[in-house]
Design a protein around this motif. Structure first.
Motif, PDB file in Angstrom:
ATOM      1  N   TRP A   1       1.269   0.303  -3.625  1.00 36.40           N
ATOM      2  CA  TRP A   1       0.197   0.262  -2.629  1.00 36.40           C
ATOM      3  C   TRP A   1      -0.333  -1.154  -2.396  1.00 36.40           C
ATOM      4  O   TRP A   1      -0.169  -1.721  -1.312  1.00 36.40           O
ATOM      5  CB  TRP A   1      -0.909   1.205  -3.077  1.00 36.40           C
ATOM      6  N   LYS A   2      -0.963  -1.739  -3.377  1.00 30.96           N
ATOM      7  CA  LYS A   2      -1.646  -3.016  -3.170  1.00 30.96           C
ATOM      8  C   LYS A   2      -1.085  -4.168  -4.009  1.00 30.96           C
ATOM      9  O   LYS A   2      -1.631  -5.268  -3.969  1.00 30.96           O
ATOM     10  CB  LYS A   2      -3.142  -2.863  -3.476  1.00 30.96           C
TER      11      LYS A   2
ATOM     12  N   GLU B   1      -0.152  -4.016   2.438  1.00 32.83           N
ATOM     13  CA  GLU B   1      -0.021  -2.818   1.620  1.00 32.83           C
ATOM     14  C   GLU B   1       1.305  -2.113   1.873  1.00 32.83           C
ATOM     15  O   GLU B   1       1.897  -2.245   2.941  1.00 32.83           O
ATOM     16  CB  GLU B   1      -1.183  -1.854   1.918  1.00 32.83           C
TER      17      GLU B   1
END
Length: 255
Positions: A101-102, A125
């Motif tokens: 995700w990040k 992301e």
């Protein structure tokens, strides 16, 4: 594009929401139901023969899994570092590609063994991932679809998802089926059928009646997860859902 779908577009938010009643049941038929791990926070789903690959999310719980299909039995699993939140998944030329995700990093695995083969980095992301036979197609929560080289991971081009000329954001899990890219829209029960070359939405599919909130356990979260079956149907599930549905679309894609 079908005007009878009964959808509206929020221009400011770039979201697609259902406006009509009963549109979903007219668009698909459920042909089978299969068990799904109710603790699997589904982020990516790929079917290959009788093996289902699944990427799951949440910090400290993210995994890449190889499952027996249709039983859902876990055959093998790789746990991500606790600092990684697993996201989209794609299979291409015997390799699995998994986003996070990040963390701005993705992982490449041997599909047969789940052995880590490589890693790659990207800006922004990571949300959904699909493969078209030559390239990877990645979403990042915006209206963008990035086409990546599976060897250099460089962005080859970008398409922007548009419905009736307006951007659609929160494009999530992706699956390519023939000429169509199917995409979950985060926090909705909507799946878009997209032209991957242009980003134009060909059809909006409503799955509000597939697994209504009143029939879900309290732990079941949003719809997410699309995989293609060899007979052209779709496997659909959600984050922490105890069930996976096989559906046949009733209508061909609009021309």
């Amino acid at each position: 594009m079908r005007g009878s779908l009964g959808v509206c577009v929020g221009l400011a938010a770039g979201s697609v929401a259902a406006c009509g009643q009963g549109a979903g049941e007219e668009q698909y038929v459920v042909t089978a139901r299969y068990p799904h791990d109710p603790t699997a926070y589904t982020q990516g789903l790929v079917l290959s023969g009788n093996v289902l690959y699944e990427s799951t999310g949440l910090y400290g719980q993210s995994q890449l899994r190889r499952l027996d299909f249709p039983s859902g039995r876990i055959l093998a699993a790789v746990r991500l570092d606790s600092s990684r939140f697993g996201e989209g998944l794609a299979l291409l030329n015997g390799r699995l590609y998994q986003l996070t995700w990040k963390a701005h990093v993705g992982y490449v695995y041997d599909a047969a063994t789940l052995a880590l083969a490589d890693s790659f980095h990207y800006a922004g992301e990571g949300w959904g991932l699909a493969a078209d036979g030559d390239s990877l197609i990645m979403s990042d929560g915006s209206d963008s679809l990035r086409v990546l080289s599976p060897t250099t991971f460089q962005v080859e081009r970008v398409a922007h998802v548009r419905y009736q000329g307006a951007p659609v954001y929160q494009i999530n899990e992706l699956e390519l089926v023939g000429p169509d890219l199917f995409a979950n829209v985060y926090q909705t029960n909507t799946v878009l059928r997209i032209d991957p070359a242009t980003g134009v939405v060909r059809e909006v599919l409503h799955f509000e009646d597939l697994y209504p909130p009143g029939k879900r356990p309290p732990s079941a979260e949003v719809m997410n997860g699309i995989a293609a079956t060899p007979d052209g149907q779709l496997l659909l599930t959600g984050k922490d859902w105890p069930v996976m549905f096989k559906v046949r679309l009733r209508v061909p894609p609009p021309s």
